[in-house]
Scaffold this motif. Structure first.
Motif, PDB file in Angstrom:
ATOM      1  N   ARG A 128       3.704   5.504  -5.809  1.00  0.00           N
ATOM      2  CA  ARG A 128       3.567   5.445  -7.260  1.00  0.00           C
ATOM      3  C   ARG A 128       2.468   6.384  -7.749  1.00  0.00           C
ATOM      4  O   ARG A 128       2.648   7.120  -8.716  1.00  0.00           O
ATOM      5  N   ASP A 129       1.334   6.389  -7.052  1.00  0.00           N
ATOM      6  CA  ASP A 129       0.233   7.283  -7.429  1.00  0.00           C
ATOM      7  C   ASP A 129       0.639   8.747  -7.305  1.00  0.00           C
ATOM      8  O   ASP A 129       0.288   9.575  -8.152  1.00  0.00           O
ATOM      9  N   PHE A 130       1.390   9.058  -6.246  1.00  0.00           N
ATOM     10  CA  PHE A 130       1.856  10.431  -6.045  1.00  0.00           C
ATOM     11  C   PHE A 130       2.794  10.854  -7.167  1.00  0.00           C
ATOM     12  O   PHE A 130       2.675  11.955  -7.712  1.00  0.00           O
ATOM     13  N   GLU A 169       2.944   9.588 -10.193  1.00  0.00           N
ATOM     14  CA  GLU A 169       2.175   9.704 -11.435  1.00  0.00           C
ATOM     15  C   GLU A 169       1.377  10.998 -11.485  1.00  0.00           C
ATOM     16  O   GLU A 169       1.219  11.592 -12.551  1.00  0.00           O
ATOM     17  N   SER A 170       0.878  11.441 -10.335  1.00  0.00           N
ATOM     18  CA  SER A 170       0.103  12.682 -10.332  1.00  0.00           C
ATOM     19  C   SER A 170       0.989  13.905 -10.512  1.00  0.00           C
ATOM     20  O   SER A 170       0.512  14.960 -10.909  1.00  0.00           O
ATOM     21  N   ALA A 193      -5.859  17.534 -14.135  1.00  0.00           N
ATOM     22  CA  ALA A 193      -4.645  16.703 -14.072  1.00  0.00           C
ATOM     23  C   ALA A 193      -3.401  17.535 -14.365  1.00  0.00           C
ATOM     24  O   ALA A 193      -2.367  17.377 -13.725  1.00  0.00           O
ATOM     25  N   GLU A 205       0.829  -1.205   0.000  1.00  0.00           N
ATOM     26  CA  GLU A 205       0.000   0.000   0.000  1.00  0.00           C
ATOM     27  C   GLU A 205       0.864   1.255   0.000  1.00  0.00           C
ATOM     28  O   GLU A 205       0.552   2.238  -0.679  1.00  0.00           O
ATOM     29  N   GLU A 241       2.307   1.679  -3.489  1.00  0.00           N
ATOM     30  CA  GLU A 241       1.248   2.106  -4.404  1.00  0.00           C
ATOM     31  C   GLU A 241       0.923   3.581  -4.205  1.00  0.00           C
ATOM     32  O   GLU A 241       0.686   4.304  -5.178  1.00  0.00           O
ATOM     33  N   ALA A 242       0.915   4.024  -2.955  1.00  0.00           N
ATOM     34  CA  ALA A 242       0.659   5.442  -2.677  1.00  0.00           C
ATOM     35  C   ALA A 242       1.774   6.309  -3.254  1.00  0.00           C
ATOM     36  O   ALA A 242       1.501   7.378  -3.834  1.00  0.00           O
ATOM     37  N   SER A 273      -2.578  19.718 -11.400  1.00  0.00           N
ATOM     38  CA  SER A 273      -1.955  18.886 -10.365  1.00  0.00           C
ATOM     39  C   SER A 273      -0.495  18.645 -10.690  1.00  0.00           C
ATOM     40  O   SER A 273       0.373  18.739  -9.820  1.00  0.00           O
ATOM     41  N   LYS A 274      -0.218  18.336 -11.957  1.00  0.00           N
ATOM     42  CA  LYS A 274       1.181  18.121 -12.365  1.00  0.00           C
ATOM     43  C   LYS A 274       1.990  19.407 -12.273  1.00  0.00           C
ATOM     44  O   LYS A 274       3.207  19.364 -12.231  1.00  0.00           O
TER      45      LYS A 274
END
Length: 174
Positions: free
Chosen positions: A11-13, A15-16, A129, A5, A8-9, A132-133
């Motif tokens: 990785r999501d961060f 990617e964002s 998006a 977890e 994954e968090a 955010s980036k």
């Protein structure tokens, strides 16, 4: 389970925030490795090196000639060089953090403008998006720079104090 977890968090961060956020993360990781190496040097290895240097000076018979003064200055310089060895690199990495954050802002805003050009309107949902980036790398760069500034300032102060201390511990006989 927890580690999956956690990764994954992360990785999501990443990617964002885009690819620039990954570069900022690597930069901050390297910067903190160098900072921790310096901290360990100051608290562990420097004490032994300082004791050896003071013992070498005290073992000398001649402490008043011009040669002795030059040897003393060389000893002080060696101690100072060992203390300051990677501080300029750390300071350069601190300076790069906000610059990479700015680059992330620019790339994120380019993405926003691309979405606007493709859709032909200012659709807020499609622009979110890109915004955010644009903001996440800026925040990451600033956080990395601030943490590095505090650490490099402490390392500089400690280095100057230790140089003064070693100068006082190696007295010249006049």
């Amino acid at each position: 389970m927890f580690f999956m977890e956690f990764f994954e968090a992360i990785r999501d961060f990443v990617e964002s925030g885009g690819q620039v956020l990954l570069a900022i993360g690597i930069l901050i990781f390297v910067m903190w490795l160098l900072i921790l190496e310096r901290v360990f040097y100051v608290f562990i290895w420097h004490k032994n090196y300082k004791k050896e240097t003071i013992a070498k000076w005290k073992a000398r018979e001649d402490k008043s000639s011009w040669n002795a003064e030059q040897i003393r200055q060389a000893m002080i310089s060696r101690v100072s060089l060992k203390l300051n060895s990677s501080i300029p690199v750390i300071q350069a990495l601190v300076a790069l953090c906000p610059l990479l954050g700015l680059m992330g802002t620019v790339t994120g805003m380019i993405e926003v403008f691309d979405v606007m050009a493709i859709s032909g309107s200012g659709n807020a949902r499609s622009m979110a998006a890109g915004v955010s980036k644009a903001t996440i790398p800026t925040m990451a760069g600033m956080v990395g720079a601030l943490s590095g500034v505090f650490a490099s300032t402490w390392l500089n102060r400690t280095s100057k104090a230790e140089r003064t201390h070693i100068e006082d511990a190696l007295p010249l006989d006049h």
